[in-house]
Design a protein around this motif. Structure first.
Motif, PDB file in Angstrom:
ATOM      1  N   GLU A 227     -35.536 -12.526 -13.239  1.00 42.05           N
ATOM      2  CA  GLU A 227     -36.936 -12.940 -13.130  1.00 42.05           C
ATOM      3  C   GLU A 227     -37.112 -14.388 -13.574  1.00 42.05           C
ATOM      4  O   GLU A 227     -37.900 -15.140 -12.991  1.00 42.05           O
ATOM      5  CB  GLU A 227     -37.819 -12.018 -13.971  1.00 42.05           C
ATOM      6  CG  GLU A 227     -37.927 -10.597 -13.424  1.00 42.05           C
ATOM      7  CD  GLU A 227     -38.594  -9.646 -14.405  1.00 42.05           C
ATOM      8  OE1 GLU A 227     -39.291  -8.714 -13.931  1.00 42.05           O
ATOM      9  OE2 GLU A 227     -38.431  -9.829 -15.630  1.00 42.05           O
TER      10      GLU A 227
ATOM     11  N   LYS B 199     -35.875 -16.687 -10.762  1.00 42.75           N
ATOM     12  CA  LYS B 199     -36.725 -16.636  -9.573  1.00 42.75           C
ATOM     13  C   LYS B 199     -38.009 -17.437  -9.743  1.00 42.75           C
ATOM     14  O   LYS B 199     -38.571 -17.936  -8.761  1.00 42.75           O
ATOM     15  CB  LYS B 199     -37.056 -15.185  -9.219  1.00 42.75           C
ATOM     16  CG  LYS B 199     -35.908 -14.458  -8.521  1.00 42.75           C
ATOM     17  CD  LYS B 199     -36.317 -13.060  -8.081  1.00 42.75           C
ATOM     18  CE  LYS B 199     -35.196 -12.393  -7.288  1.00 42.75           C
ATOM     19  NZ  LYS B 199     -35.568 -11.021  -6.849  1.00 42.75           N
ATOM     20  N   GLN B 200     -38.488 -17.559 -10.986  1.00 43.32           N
ATOM     21  CA  GLN B 200     -39.707 -18.341 -11.201  1.00 43.32           C
ATOM     22  C   GLN B 200     -39.418 -19.828 -11.411  1.00 43.32           C
ATOM     23  O   GLN B 200     -40.330 -20.651 -11.423  1.00 43.32           O
ATOM     24  CB  GLN B 200     -40.502 -17.781 -12.383  1.00 43.32           C
ATOM     25  CG  GLN B 200     -39.807 -17.848 -13.742  1.00 43.32           C
ATOM     26  CD  GLN B 200     -39.857 -19.209 -14.405  1.00 43.32           C
ATOM     27  OE1 GLN B 200     -40.910 -19.843 -14.413  1.00 43.32           O
ATOM     28  NE2 GLN B 200     -38.735 -19.651 -14.963  1.00 43.32           N
TER      29      GLN B 200
END
Length: 470
Positions: free
Chosen positions: A281, A284-285
């Motif tokens: 996560e 991905k950000q």
């Protein structure tokens, strides 16, 4: 500087000849020669380090001990020994530390290295490099040239690592949107034209931005970057005079402002910072890794982030490559490079342990050390100065980090002459001026004039403080 170099060299060369046991025969060859350590001969050297002992040994000491078990290292760390303040003359404090601790090997910043050479405090290495047939050919020419620029054309130190910047680009995004791939030595105009070819429609969560300045996001900093590429100087460090109110700087500022107004440049939203979660996560950000940004300026350290991202994201990791930072197309060789040597290792000319000190400096700059360290992650984000061991296993263009020779040494030396607090005082004011231009409240000409006046006020204050008797 040349006169000081000559007198400095003359003052210590005689002592070095005696300590090194120089052989004056052989047709009058007066070059100092260092006698090799005996097989069972032990020695102790003191190394001045800006790191603590644990970090120093992790980066250098442990590997050196394995190769030279008969040489003991005492780490003289400057951590806690120097107090930094707005009026601190850092180089003078380091010189004081050197006088008090008398280390054999010195870990120096380039400007302190230059200062020590001028004062005749460093042992000249070229004769012992020749004597030991030490391989300089494998070291990037730009590294050696940069070091020599600081020391009158000769080598008084070597640097095992360097940092630099390049333009990272997401190949998948370029192919998806039908935009030609970036190339080495583009101008800023060419780079920003590519950035504007990506669609600017869509909400912030779904759209793609053409370009990001990474951690350097700032309209004023961007204008400064463009101006320095074009060879512009915003201040004369010798006279402490601002030189920013010119047509060249106005054009650089206008280009930066127009680029931000075009909405092609990504600006981080402080309300959307990562608040926690898995490594997948997290990556991905991240704007570039997550596919939100097509091009980004970043440093050698970022390659490690991309390597770790591939482990976490697997097939979802970006397909990326590199090109050089932009240059002035009218003078590509004269454009300042982002090439930065953080630490130069040199030998105290007064050291009684010249051979052991040289063995240390030689080892951390040789091919064997570079080969071993290339297999591990650097603690500082720097990479080896030996090009053979700075390669990408997937064939990416890592040469982009050191291809532009430029004249970064001259630029860095001029910047070092400016008062230490000057830039920290100027930047916030200049950023507010540019913010008003972005909002349509002020013209570029008026903003540059205001920055010129504010900067001159700060420089005049610094000059008056410097001239006051103490």
């Amino acid at each position: 500087m040349k006169r000081r170099l000559v007198s400095g060299i003359a003052s210590w060369s005689a002592a070095a000849l005696l300590m090194a046991g120089c052989n004056m025969g052989g047709g009058g060859d007066a070059e100092p020669k260092l006698k090799a350590l005996g097989k069972d001969e032990k020695a102790t050297i003191k190394v001045m380090s800006t790191w603590d002992e644990r970090m120093f040994n992790q980066q250098y000491g442990l590997l050196f001990y394995a190769k030279h078990p008969n040489i003991e290292i005492q780490v003289a760390t400057t951590q806690g020994a120097i107090t930094y303040g707005p009026d601190t003359d850092v180089n003078a404090e380091f010189e004081k530390f050197i006088e008090e601790h008398n280390p054999d090997v010195l870990m120096l910043t380039p400007d302190l290295y230059e200062r020590m050479v001028e004062k005749g405090k460093l042992y000249e290495l070229e004769s012992v490099i020749k004597q030991d047939k030490f391989d300089l050919a494998g070291i990037m020419p730009g590294v050696l040239d940069t070091i020599k620029t600081y020391s009158g054309g000769k080598l008084y130190g070597l640097a095992p690592n360097f940092n630099s910047q390049a333009l990272f680009y997401n190949k998948t995004l370029f192919e998806r949107h039908g935009v030609p791939l970036p190339k080495d030595e583009m101008s800023w105009e060419e780079l920003l034209e590519l950035a504007r070819r990506f669609p600017t429609t869509g909400d912030d969560s779904s759209r793609v931005y053409g370009f990001s300045l990474g951690n350097l996001d700032s309209v004023f900093r961007f204008a400064m970057m463009i101006g320095s590429t074009k060879g512009l100087s915003f201040a004369d460090p010798d006279t402490l005079t601002m030189t920013m109110n010119t047509d060249g700087w106005k054009k650089a500022a206008q280009l930066a402002l127009d680029s931000y107004k075009s909405n092609a440049i990504y600006r981080p939203n402080p309300n959307q910072q990562f608040r926690g979660g898995s490594m997948e996560e997290y990556y991905k950000q991240e704007p570039f890794i997550g596919g939100k940004v097509a091009m980004m300026l970043s440093g050698t350290y970022y390659m490690e982030s991309l390597k770790q991202a591939k482990t976490a994201l697997k097939d979802d990791a970006p397909q990326w490559d590199l090109v050089t930072i932009p240059v002035d197309p009218n003078n590509p060789e004269g454009s300042p490079s982002s090439f930065n040597i953080g630490q130069i290792f040199a030998i105290n000319s007064q050291s009684p342990n010249l051979r052991a000190a040289w063995e240390f400096v030689k080892y951390i700059n040789d091919a064997e050390y570079a080969r071993v360290m290339s297999k591990s992650s650097s603690m500082t984000g720097s990479v080896t100065t030996r090009s053979e061991y700075f390669q990408d296993p997937e064939g990416r263009n890592v040469e982009a980090f050191y291809k532009i020779k430029g004249n970064s040494a001259a630029y860095n030396r001029s910047m070092a002459k400016l008062p230490q607090t000057f830039m920290s005082q100027l930047y916030p004011h200049a950023e507010l001026e540019f913010k008003e231009v972005m909002e349509g409240k002020k013209s570029v000409d008026d903003a540059i004039q205001a920055i010129q006046e504010r900067g001159q006020t700060e420089l005049t204050k610094a000059k008056q403080a410097k001239d006051q008797p103490k």
